[in-house]
Design a protein around this motif. Structure first.
Motif, mmCIF file in Angstrom:
data_model
loop_
_atom_site.group_PDB
_atom_site.id
_atom_site.type_symbol
_atom_site.label_atom_id
_atom_site.label_comp_id
_atom_site.label_asym_id
_atom_site.label_seq_id
_atom_site.Cartn_x
_atom_site.Cartn_y
_atom_site.Cartn_z
ATOM 1 N N ASP A 107 0.852 -1.181 0.000
ATOM 2 C CA ASP A 107 0.000 0.000 0.000
ATOM 3 C C ASP A 107 0.893 1.237 0.000
ATOM 4 O O ASP A 107 2.099 1.149 0.226
ATOM 5 C CB ASP A 107 -0.899 -0.018 1.237
ATOM 6 N N TYR A 108 0.299 2.385 -0.235
ATOM 7 C CA TYR A 108 1.014 3.652 -0.153
ATOM 8 C C TYR A 108 0.213 4.565 0.757
ATOM 9 O O TYR A 108 -0.976 4.768 0.552
ATOM 10 C CB TYR A 108 1.186 4.299 -1.533
ATOM 11 N N LYS A 109 0.874 5.101 1.780
ATOM 12 C CA LYS A 109 0.200 5.968 2.748
ATOM 13 C C LYS A 109 0.855 7.339 2.735
ATOM 14 O O LYS A 109 2.075 7.456 2.708
ATOM 15 C CB LYS A 109 0.297 5.371 4.149
ATOM 16 N N GLN A 110 0.014 8.357 2.770
ATOM 17 C CA GLN A 110 0.481 9.744 2.799
ATOM 18 C C GLN A 110 0.169 10.315 4.171
ATOM 19 O O GLN A 110 -0.910 10.094 4.718
ATOM 20 C CB GLN A 110 -0.248 10.547 1.712
ATOM 21 N N SER A 111 1.123 11.043 4.761
ATOM 22 C CA SER A 111 0.886 11.693 6.044
ATOM 23 C C SER A 111 1.526 13.078 6.011
ATOM 24 O O SER A 111 2.132 13.464 5.011
ATOM 25 C CB SER A 111 1.487 10.866 7.187
ATOM 26 N N MET A 112 1.429 13.805 7.102
ATOM 27 C CA MET A 112 2.031 15.136 7.174
ATOM 28 C C MET A 112 3.553 15.063 7.073
ATOM 29 O O MET A 112 4.212 16.013 6.712
ATOM 30 C CB MET A 112 1.608 15.839 8.464
#
Length: 120
Positions: free
Chosen positions: A81-86
């Motif tokens: 998966d690919y997760k985006q965060s601050m």
């Protein structure tokens, strides 16, 4: 076991963008397992121009994926998966076969494969 690895839609979008940025469009995504890391095995991902004779090839969300036959059992059921965060974004790998992982999260071992641990 023809599709041992699942690529989520978010990961596929990021992989396609990376292919475009690196002039790798039309390449295959190789997902691999190598010896090393604190727990003995590490993941590898990269682009290759074509499959090798001992590869399993399949498609996930528009991405052509290749996995060596010898890695397929270790990777069976794995979700990328690919997760985006601050703090930015990154790929995550969830392998149901991993029974132990390193504190840094980059290495693992299975019940049948311990690999070759290294110092972290």
């Amino acid at each position: 076991m023809s599709e041992s690895v699942k690529i989520t839609e978010a990961a596929a979008l990021q992989i396609k963008e990376m292919m475009k940025q690196n002039d790798e469009e039309g390449s295959l995504l190789r997902v691999a397992v190598k010896g090393g890391g604190c727990s003995g095995l590490t993941y590898g991902m990269g682009f290759v121009p074509e499959a090798e004779e001992d590869d399993i090839q399949f498609e996930q969300n528009g991405i052509q994926v290749v996995v060596k036959k010898e890695d397929a059992a270790i990777l069976n059921g794995t979700v990328i998966d690919y997760k985006q965060s601050m703090m930015g974004g990154g790929f995550t790998i969830d392998n149901p076969n991993a029974i132990a992982t390193c504190g840094c999260g980059s290495s693992f071992r299975t019940a049948t494969q311990t690999g070759t641990p290294e110092n972290c």
